[in-house]
Scaffold this motif. Structure first.
Motif, PDB file in Angstrom:
ATOM      1  N   ILE A 243       1.059  -1.296   0.066  1.00  0.00           N
ATOM      2  CA  ILE A 243      -0.022  -0.118  -0.140  1.00  0.00           C
ATOM      3  C   ILE A 243       0.752   1.416  -0.042  1.00  0.00           C
ATOM      4  O   ILE A 243      -0.024   2.037  -0.912  1.00  0.00           O
ATOM      5  CB  ILE A 243      -1.134  -0.149   0.867  1.00  0.00           C
ATOM      6  CG1 ILE A 243      -1.914  -0.968   0.818  1.00  0.00           C
ATOM      7  CG2 ILE A 243      -1.558   1.245   1.480  1.00  0.00           C
ATOM      8  CD1 ILE A 243      -2.790  -1.367   2.343  1.00  0.00           C
TER       9      ILE A 243
ATOM     10  N   LEU B 114       2.786   1.505  -4.022  1.00  0.00           N
ATOM     11  CA  LEU B 114       1.451   1.871  -4.413  1.00  0.00           C
ATOM     12  C   LEU B 114       1.488   3.518  -4.159  1.00  0.00           C
ATOM     13  O   LEU B 114       1.324   3.985  -5.619  1.00  0.00           O
ATOM     14  CB  LEU B 114       0.665   0.986  -4.284  1.00  0.00           C
ATOM     15  CG  LEU B 114       1.089  -0.726  -4.973  1.00  0.00           C
ATOM     16  CD1 LEU B 114      -0.595  -1.167  -4.821  1.00  0.00           C
ATOM     17  CD2 LEU B 114       1.556  -0.502  -6.623  1.00  0.00           C
TER      18      LEU B 114
ATOM     19  N   GLU C 216      -1.132   5.431  -4.397  1.00  0.00           N
ATOM     20  CA  GLU C 216      -2.235   5.423  -5.081  1.00  0.00           C
ATOM     21  C   GLU C 216      -3.146   6.828  -3.571  1.00  0.00           C
ATOM     22  O   GLU C 216      -3.284   6.742  -2.726  1.00  0.00           O
ATOM     23  CB  GLU C 216      -3.198   4.443  -5.398  1.00  0.00           C
ATOM     24  CG  GLU C 216      -2.150   3.373  -5.842  1.00  0.00           C
ATOM     25  CD  GLU C 216      -3.259   2.248  -6.796  1.00  0.00           C
ATOM     26  OE1 GLU C 216      -4.712   2.324  -6.735  1.00  0.00           O
ATOM     27  OE2 GLU C 216      -2.747   1.535  -7.463  1.00  0.00           O
TER      28      GLU C 216
ATOM     29  N   SER D  28      -5.481   1.660  -1.922  1.00  0.00           N
ATOM     30  CA  SER D  28      -5.404   0.372  -3.031  1.00  0.00           C
ATOM     31  C   SER D  28      -5.710  -0.862  -3.536  1.00  0.00           C
ATOM     32  O   SER D  28      -6.204  -0.834  -2.329  1.00  0.00           O
ATOM     33  CB  SER D  28      -3.320  -0.096  -2.792  1.00  0.00           C
ATOM     34  OG  SER D  28      -2.674   0.687  -3.075  1.00  0.00           O
ATOM     35  N   SER D  29      -6.295  -1.374  -4.293  1.00  0.00           N
ATOM     36  CA  SER D  29      -7.449  -2.548  -4.239  1.00  0.00           C
ATOM     37  C   SER D  29      -6.987  -3.410  -3.717  1.00  0.00           C
ATOM     38  O   SER D  29      -5.478  -4.200  -4.000  1.00  0.00           O
ATOM     39  CB  SER D  29      -7.998  -2.558  -5.370  1.00  0.00           C
ATOM     40  OG  SER D  29      -6.880  -3.000  -6.793  1.00  0.00           O
TER      41      SER D  29
ATOM     42  N   ALA E  15      -5.231  -5.148  -6.544  1.00  0.00           N
ATOM     43  CA  ALA E  15      -3.377  -3.735  -7.229  1.00  0.00           C
ATOM     44  C   ALA E  15      -2.424  -4.581  -6.069  1.00  0.00           C
ATOM     45  O   ALA E  15      -0.827  -5.121  -5.934  1.00  0.00           O
ATOM     46  CB  ALA E  15      -3.588  -2.822  -6.749  1.00  0.00           C
ATOM     47  N   ILE E  16      -2.664  -5.109  -4.697  1.00  0.00           N
ATOM     48  CA  ILE E  16      -1.929  -5.083  -3.617  1.00  0.00           C
ATOM     49  C   ILE E  16      -1.018  -6.872  -3.756  1.00  0.00           C
ATOM     50  O   ILE E  16      -0.284  -6.837  -3.199  1.00  0.00           O
ATOM     51  CB  ILE E  16      -2.573  -5.446  -1.857  1.00  0.00           C
ATOM     52  CG1 ILE E  16      -2.958  -4.184  -1.831  1.00  0.00           C
ATOM     53  CG2 ILE E  16      -1.921  -5.758  -1.421  1.00  0.00           C
ATOM     54  CD1 ILE E  16      -4.179  -4.035  -0.974  1.00  0.00           C
TER      55      ILE E  16
ATOM     56  N   TYR F 113       1.376  -6.887  -6.530  1.00  0.00           N
ATOM     57  CA  TYR F 113       2.272  -6.217  -6.487  1.00  0.00           C
ATOM     58  C   TYR F 113       3.322  -7.235  -5.108  1.00  0.00           C
ATOM     59  O   TYR F 113       4.504  -7.287  -5.869  1.00  0.00           O
ATOM     60  CB  TYR F 113       2.275  -5.248  -5.286  1.00  0.00           C
ATOM     61  CG  TYR F 113       3.269  -4.427  -4.891  1.00  0.00           C
ATOM     62  CD1 TYR F 113       4.513  -4.054  -5.183  1.00  0.00           C
ATOM     63  CD2 TYR F 113       4.160  -4.849  -3.457  1.00  0.00           C
ATOM     64  CE1 TYR F 113       4.939  -2.987  -4.954  1.00  0.00           C
ATOM     65  CE2 TYR F 113       5.420  -4.606  -2.480  1.00  0.00           C
ATOM     66  CZ  TYR F 113       5.947  -3.319  -3.625  1.00  0.00           C
ATOM     67  OH  TYR F 113       7.086  -2.798  -2.976  1.00  0.00           O
TER      68      TYR F 113
ATOM     69  N   SER G  14     -11.018  -0.711  -1.462  1.00  0.00           N
ATOM     70  CA  SER G  14      -9.538   0.097  -1.686  1.00  0.00           C
ATOM     71  C   SER G  14      -9.421   0.047  -0.109  1.00  0.00           C
ATOM     72  O   SER G  14     -10.223   0.223   0.609  1.00  0.00           O
ATOM     73  CB  SER G  14      -9.071   1.082  -1.928  1.00  0.00           C
ATOM     74  OG  SER G  14      -9.182   0.653  -3.690  1.00  0.00           O
TER      75      SER G  14
ATOM     76  N   LYS H 211      -6.035   2.431   2.786  1.00  0.00           N
ATOM     77  CA  LYS H 211      -5.289   3.105   3.210  1.00  0.00           C
ATOM     78  C   LYS H 211      -4.277   2.631   4.284  1.00  0.00           C
ATOM     79  O   LYS H 211      -5.239   2.451   5.007  1.00  0.00           O
ATOM     80  CB  LYS H 211      -6.013   4.182   2.491  1.00  0.00           C
ATOM     81  CG  LYS H 211      -6.263   4.721   1.481  1.00  0.00           C
ATOM     82  CD  LYS H 211      -6.960   5.829   1.464  1.00  0.00           C
ATOM     83  CE  LYS H 211      -6.092   7.349   1.136  1.00  0.00           C
ATOM     84  NZ  LYS H 211      -6.523   8.528   1.743  1.00  0.00           N
TER      85      LYS H 211
END
Length: 150
Positions: free
Chosen positions: A27, A30, A32, A36-37, A40-41, A44, A77, A79
């Motif tokens: 997180i 990234l 974002e 982060s979704s 996406a996590i 990564y 998402s 954070k």
């Protein structure tokens, strides 16, 4: 395959850190704006640690982060929750660096000598006037034509 260590009880230790640590690092890396979704996590983590993702373990780690207050959920998402003192200090530092940059720019620039402006006279917009400039040329201003509307 990565080397695995066996403990006294015969359990196999993974070669990667716990999912909670990997998720929080993902997180932060990234960066974002809206968080982060889960997808996406996991992407990564796969790229960084080169492991096959256990989705249930990852989702449980994210739930624990939510319960402990380390993470916040924004729609679908995640954070990292900012601490009160942390956000104030970071904004103060940003303001100080901006002020220093502005001061450096203004101190480097030399004052330009002010040149006197030649005054031709006041012109009204849209009216026709003729006048003379300091060189003796005649200046004519005309009203601009309005575009036709169909």
């Amino acid at each position: 395959m990565a080397p695995k260590k066996e403990g006294k009880s015969g359990t196999v230790k993974p070669s990667h850190p716990p999912y909670g640590v990997m998720a929080s690092r993902a997180i932060t890396e990234l960066k974002e704006h809206n968080g982060s979704s889960l997808q996406a996590i996991s992407k990564y983590i796969q790229q960084e640690y080169k492991i096959e993702i256990n989705k249930t373990a990852l989702s449980q780690a994210l739930k624990k982060g939510l319960e402990s207050g380390d993470l916040t959920r924004v729609k679908a998402s995640y954070k990292i929750k900012k601490k009160n003192g942390e956000s104030e200090k970071s904004t103060e530092k940003k303001v100080e660096t901006k002020v220093k940059k502005v001061l450096k720019k203004t101190s480097i620039k030399k004052a330009d000598p002010v040149k006197p402006k030649k005054s031709i006279g006041k012109k009204k917009r849209g009216s026709k006037k003729t006048g003379t400039s300091g060189t003796g040329d005649t200046i004519t201003t005309a009203k601009p034509k309005a575009p036709k509307k169909d």
